[in-house]
Every structure is written in C-alpha cells, then in structure tokens.
Motif scaffolding. Structure first.
Motif, PDB file in Angstrom:
ATOM      1  N   TRP A   4      65.771   4.335  45.722  1.00 25.19           N
ATOM      2  CA  TRP A   4      66.727   4.741  44.698  1.00 25.19           C
ATOM      3  C   TRP A   4      67.200   6.168  44.956  1.00 25.19           C
ATOM      4  O   TRP A   4      66.692   6.871  45.834  1.00 25.19           O
ATOM      5  N   HIS A   5      68.158   6.576  44.120  1.00 23.13           N
ATOM      6  CA  HIS A   5      68.699   7.933  44.208  1.00 23.13           C
ATOM      7  C   HIS A   5      67.596   8.932  43.829  1.00 23.13           C
ATOM      8  O   HIS A   5      66.789   8.675  42.930  1.00 23.13           O
ATOM      9  N   PRO A   6      67.533  10.104  44.511  1.00 22.09           N
ATOM     10  CA  PRO A   6      66.458  11.064  44.221  1.00 22.09           C
ATOM     11  C   PRO A   6      66.393  11.506  42.765  1.00 22.09           C
ATOM     12  O   PRO A   6      65.289  11.669  42.224  1.00 22.09           O
ATOM     13  N   ILE A   7      67.564  11.687  42.139  1.00 20.82           N
ATOM     14  CA  ILE A   7      67.526  12.110  40.723  1.00 20.82           C
ATOM     15  C   ILE A   7      66.946  11.000  39.851  1.00 20.82           C
ATOM     16  O   ILE A   7      66.101  11.235  38.981  1.00 20.82           O
ATOM     17  N   LEU A   8      67.401   9.754  40.084  1.00 17.52           N
ATOM     18  CA  LEU A   8      66.860   8.633  39.319  1.00 17.52           C
ATOM     19  C   LEU A   8      65.375   8.441  39.603  1.00 17.52           C
ATOM     20  O   LEU A   8      64.582   8.142  38.691  1.00 17.52           O
ATOM     21  N   ALA A   9      64.972   8.632  40.868  1.00 17.63           N
ATOM     22  CA  ALA A   9      63.553   8.502  41.209  1.00 17.63           C
ATOM     23  C   ALA A   9      62.724   9.576  40.522  1.00 17.63           C
ATOM     24  O   ALA A   9      61.586   9.327  40.077  1.00 17.63           O
ATOM     25  N   LEU A  10      63.288  10.788  40.420  1.00 18.34           N
ATOM     26  CA  LEU A  10      62.555  11.859  39.746  1.00 18.34           C
ATOM     27  C   LEU A  10      62.383  11.564  38.262  1.00 18.34           C
ATOM     28  O   LEU A  10      61.309  11.809  37.688  1.00 18.34           O
ATOM     29  N   ILE A  11      63.438  11.009  37.639  1.00 15.64           N
ATOM     30  CA  ILE A  11      63.333  10.677  36.208  1.00 15.64           C
ATOM     31  C   ILE A  11      62.308   9.570  35.984  1.00 15.64           C
ATOM     32  O   ILE A  11      61.458   9.637  35.083  1.00 15.64           O
ATOM     33  N   LEU A  12      62.386   8.527  36.822  1.00 18.78           N
ATOM     34  CA  LEU A  12      61.420   7.427  36.672  1.00 18.78           C
ATOM     35  C   LEU A  12      59.994   7.893  36.985  1.00 18.78           C
ATOM     36  O   LEU A  12      59.029   7.465  36.346  1.00 18.78           O
ATOM     37  N   GLY A  13      59.888   8.760  38.000  1.00 20.98           N
ATOM     38  CA  GLY A  13      58.553   9.293  38.307  1.00 20.98           C
ATOM     39  C   GLY A  13      57.975  10.096  37.161  1.00 20.98           C
ATOM     40  O   GLY A  13      56.779  10.014  36.863  1.00 20.98           O
ATOM     41  N   GLY A  14      58.815  10.911  36.496  1.00 27.44           N
ATOM     42  CA  GLY A  14      58.327  11.656  35.332  1.00 27.44           C
ATOM     43  C   GLY A  14      57.893  10.744  34.202  1.00 27.44           C
ATOM     44  O   GLY A  14      56.898  11.012  33.523  1.00 27.44           O
TER      45      GLY A  14
END
Length: 321
Positions: free
Chosen positions: A58-68
C-alpha cells in the motif's frame, strides 16, 4: 461559625474512617504511570513494524495510518492489564477460594433444581459424615492452614515491605503441609533478600499465628528461591507408646508414677550366680591379661566363670573345647 466548621470537620473525619481502601493511592498512581509508558512504547514499536510490512503493498501514508491503528489496538489491552493489575493480583491471590465458593454455590443450586428435599438432605449428610472422623478433619485442617498461611504472609509482607517502600512483594509459589505446620516457597523480587526476612522472623510468626518461623534457601544456585517453615506445634512433646511394656508381666497394673529408676546400688544383682570361680589376679601378665602358661595370648578362659543355665535354656558346656 465555630460550630459549623466543627461539624464539617467531624463529618469529613467520619467519612475518612468509613471508607475502605482496596488499592493504595501510590500503588494506583505507579501502575497508571507504567500503563501509559507501556501503551506508547508498544504502540510505537508495533505501529512502525506494521507500517513497514504494509508499505510493500500500500501507499506509505496509508500504511503508516494502518500501522498506527494496529499498534494502538495491540497496546491498549496491554496497558489496561497493567493499569488494573493490582485488582487482578488480588483476584489471583483469592482464586482458589473464589473457585471453591463458586463450585459450592453452583453445585447446591443444581442439586436444588434437579432433586427433591430428601435427596438433598442425603447428599449433604453424605458429604458431612466424613468430617466426623478425626483423620479427615486433620487432613482438611492441614490443607486449609496452607491457604491461610499464604494470605497471612502477604499481609505481613505488605506491612514491612510496601509500607516502607523498600521492595516489591515476593511471589508466593506454593505451600504444603508438614508434621508441625506448613512449608511455603517464595520467589524474592528485586530489592528483597533472605536476610531481610531473617531479621523479621518474629513478626512473620505473629502474622501467621504460629509458634516460630524459620527461613532457608530452597535452591543452591538461586538465592531468590527461599522456603519458609512455619511451626505451629512441637513434635517432641507428644507421648509415644512403647511396645516394650507389653513384655513386662503385669504391665497393665503399673502406673507411670510408680516406675522409679533405682540408681543407688550402682551394680548388677547376681544373687542367682551360685557357682562362680573368680580368676586369680596373680596369674596375670604385666599388661593385665591372664597368663596361660604357654606364652600364647588367651582366647577364651575355660571355667573362668560358671553360670547356671536359665530355666529351659540349653547347656552349652559340652561345646566348649
């Protein structure tokens, strides 16, 4: 004004005396602080790991949100357990008693719903009859004292360990009954050593309602594992029935007060020895041994002392060379 202020102060004092503190304030604040730290540490670590894995697809920003979100979801239960651990710890301490009470109540409810009154009375009587035997009560009380000693030790440790902010409570692992009391195994936590317990043995004995308490290491390689031996009675004060009294004629008529040991004579009663020949002290060598006349060491002096045979005994004089 003086009267009203006095009343308000008395009400506040009564309110303070009427409350019951389950968890101390400093303990609650400490665990709340630890829960917050654990939440942020776990959320950040898990969130970054999850975002790194998701960034491949996925997109890094979306991955960061899901990871959080994943990190917060994992960290929240852990922080909650840490925050409420003082309450959970008390539940774990009383877990055997809670389970026993739950089984007793649930069993009685099921018995009342599916049986009649005579059957219930018969079941209760069958469960109560074994306690009429002393051995059953003895085993039951020894097991019950193991659970009581565990709670008394926790209360005692809470007074002189947590009360002085010295260390954490030790883990009480298990307990087993002994002939004179109980043996309890402890796992000492950081800040506490066996020497701290050795200096407070009288306090521990008083807290456990025991006669005396001893502590020693339970492991040669780990000083954190110790054993506390609780003595409630002295095993050496009991009366032991000897089977030797059965061999005495008329032992049933002998009272303990009449058994007096006569040590005045200081010798043996040899009135039955009527035919005895005493060795001549002149026929001895310099070293005090009898002289046989042939230069050999004496092995057995024949006819030195002739003792009449007891009643019913075999005469062994023919077997002596």
């Amino acid at each position: 004004m003086a009267k009203s202020s006095g009343r308000s102060m008395s009400r506040r004092a009564l309110g303070r005396r009427g409350t019951v503190t389950v968890i101390e304030d400093h303990v609650s604040r400490s665990y709340t602080r630890n829960a917050k730290i654990a939440f942020w540490v776990v959320a950040i670590v898990v969130g970054l790991l999850a975002a790194t894995v998701l960034a491949d697809k996925w997109h890094p920003i979306l991955a960061l949100i899901l990871g959080g979100a994943i990190g917060a979801g994992v960290a929240l239960p852990i922080a909650a357990v840490i925050a409420i651990w003082p309450v959970l710890r008390v539940i774990v301490w009383w877990l055997p008693e809670i389970l026993a009470a739950f089984e007793l109540v649930a069993g009685f409810v099921l018995l009342a719903q599916h049986t009649t009154l005579p059957v219930r009375l018969a079941v209760i009587a069958a469960l109560a009859v074994p306690f009429a035997f002393p051995k059953v009560r003895y085993v039951f009380m020894k097991t019950a004292w193991c659970f009581i000693s565990r709670h008394r030790l926790r209360t005692c440790f809470a007074e002189f360990i947590i009360g002085n902010n010295r260390a954490s409570l030790p883990f009480i692992l298990w307990a087993r009954p002994t002939l004179v009391g109980e043996s309890v195994w402890l796992w000492l936590r950081p800040g506490l050593a066996m020497s701290d317990l050795e200096g407070r043995l009288e306090q521990i004995a008083a807290a456990c309602w025991a006669d005396k308490v001893t502590v020693e290491r339970a492991s040669q390689s780990n000083s954190a594992l110790v054993r506390i031996d609780i003595s409630r009675r002295d095993a050496l004060t009991g009366r032991v029935v000897s089977p030797l009294t059965d061999e005495i004629t008329g032992a049933d008529d002998i009272q303990p007060s009449t058994l007096v040991l006569d040590t005045g004579t200081g010798g043996l009663d040899l009135d039955d020895v009527t035919d005895a020949v005493v060795l001549d002290t002149k026929n001895t060598t310099k070293n005090g041994r009898p002289d046989t006349g042939n230069g050999r060491k004496p092995g057995f002096v024949r006819d030195a002392v002739t003792v009449p045979a007891a009643h019913g005994a075999e005469d062994i004089s023919d077997y002596i060379d």
